[in-house]
Enzyme design. Structure first.
Site: not given
Ligand SMILES: *Cc1c(COP(=O)(O)O)cnc(C)c1O
Length: 427
Positions: A143, A238, A266
């Site tokens: 994601y 990511d 995060k």
């Molecule tokens: C949570 C998440 C996102 C998206 O971040 P948001 O602040 O919710 O837009 C992207 N990549 C990874 C790996 C994530 O866990």
């Protein structure tokens, strides 16, 4: 008792789609009523009905030192007096950038944004602008936020709700998104060969957390690195989940693999809406106003968000033992869970690295989306509710990693293991 949560959920649905502002919160896959929280402190969440929960979500990662962490709260209070936004540069943004550059490998320049979604979306645009290529490769079950290009075989909520194609994402956009199974280097090589000189980037969660926790197989990330070097493809890690969680230098440092661009979110915001993308100078120089790849944000680098993240990251940098403490707790939890699960005798897999861990009711190793999806999801959902009813808050989906926070005590972990044992004795 959760009658107040029930009332609030019914009311929320009158004015908010599905009653929530982010889908997984709705408990749709596990069923039941989402708990409305009132406050949190340290390792505990407290809901509107007065229930206390041991928290294994940590707001999906940010609260790595526990909730309402005092230095962060005090810094926010202090800075709120100065105004909540200026729309001008501030010295605090420089301090934040310098701190990140000092902690994260391969980050020469860093641009702040307001979410992980924005960070990934911008990093992809930059990779495309830099290479002059359109296509990119992502992995099934990973994601990268909800930008159109990434909503193809995505993890987290998209997997939780079993959405195959997302209405509103045009074929024109998704045709440029190529997907491969996680941990399948040969599949990636094949895609690259079939799309010679057309692939701008490979984006990956270096440790996947949006299909449960899934580790990269030995050599997999190294293989991607080599392939990207050979084919002039931008390798994007990511690290929205893993950044500042698996160590001060994130997955790059922990797994000793270098990315060209890295995205954060995060932990970087300590619970405020913050994301960032950064990387090698030669690539980052293409971002406006230095280059022509446009990227902007009215509230990017917001002072309250910056002081919150800066205060937390400074603490993480100053006390590297936080990471060994967190990992020791996570291993303790893993070993305790292993003991009661073995006694139970059913099929299960625990995946863990650092303070990320997940339990899959699966006989086969869980190494990619297909094996995660083949696990006994209804049994996980049952476990989720049993834990919830007994004061342990797990992510409300089998497709999410659990995140430990360092405010958790060994007594909290013992209680969690005991509740799991009690659940298993009834299966
Ligand atoms: C949570 C998440 C996102 C998206 O971040 P948001 O602040 O919710 O837009 C992207 N990549 C990874 C790996 C994530 O866990």
């Amino acid at each position: 008792m959760h009658s107040i949560s029930e009332k609030l959920f019914a009311r929320a649905q009158q004015s908010i789609p599905g009653g929530v502002n982010s889908p997984v919160r709705a408990f749709k896959s596990v069923g039941g009523t989402p708990r409305f929280m009132k406050k949190a402190k340290g390792a505990y969440l407290y809901d509107v009905d007065g229930n206390q929960y041991i928290d294994f979500i940590a707001s999906w990662g940010p609260m790595i030192l526990g909730h309402a962490y005092e230095p962060v709260i005090n810094a926010i209070k202090e800075y709120a007096e100065y105004s909540t936004s200026f729309g001008t540069p501030t010295e605090l943004e420089i301090e934040m950038a310098e701190l990140i550059v000092s902690m994260a490998p391969n980050v020469d320049l860093i641009r702040m944004v307001s979410s992980g979604t924005e960070a990934c979306m911008s990093a992809l645009r930059l990779a495309r602008g830099y290479t002059g290529r359109n296509k990119f490769i992502k992995f099934e079950g990973n994601y990268h936020g909800h930008a159109d290009a990434f909503l193809v075989k995505a993890g987290s909520g998209v997997a939780t709700f079993n959405i195959q194609t997302v209405p509103g994402v045009t074929a024109g956009v998704s045709n440029d998104t190529l997907t491969a199974p996680y941990n399948d280097l040969d599949a990636v090589k094949k895609l690259v060969a079939e799309n010679k000189n057309a692939i701008a980037a490979i984006i990956i969660e270096p440790v996947a957390g949006n299909m449960g926790c899934i580790l990269p197989a030995p050599g997999f990330l190294e293989g991607l690195r080599l392939l990207c070097d050979e084919e002039n493809i931008v390798l994007i890690f990511d690290e929205v989940m893993t950044g500042f969680r698996l160590g001060a230098g994130g997955a790059q440092e922990r797994l000793n693999v270098n990315a060209d661009l890295v995205t954060y979110g995060k932990v970087i915001g300590a619970g405020m809406p913050v994301g960032a993308f950064g990387g090698k100078r030669a690539i980052m120089e293409h971002i406006s106003p230095l280059g022509n790849v446009y990227q902007a944000g009215t509230l990017s680098g917001n002072p309250i968000a910056m002081i919150a993240g800066f205060t937390l990251l400074k603490e993480l940098k100053a006390n590297p033992s936080i990471y060994s403490e967190l990992e020791a707790k996570t291993i303790y939890l893993r070993d305790g869970m292993n003991a009661v699960l073995q006694e139970w005798g059913g099929a299960y897999v625990i995946n863990q690295l650092g303070s990320m861990i997940s339990l899959h009711f699966s006989a086969a190793p869980v190494t990619d989306f297909a094996t995660a999806a083949a696990a006994d999801i209804p049994l996980f959902n049952k476990l989720f509710h049993y834990m919830l009813d007994n004061g342990v808050y797990l992510p409300p989906s089998a497709y999410e990693s659990w995140f430990l926070n360092n405010a958790l005590s060994y007594a909290d972990l013992d209680k969690t293991i005991l509740v799991l044992k009690n659940f298993l004795s009834q299966q």
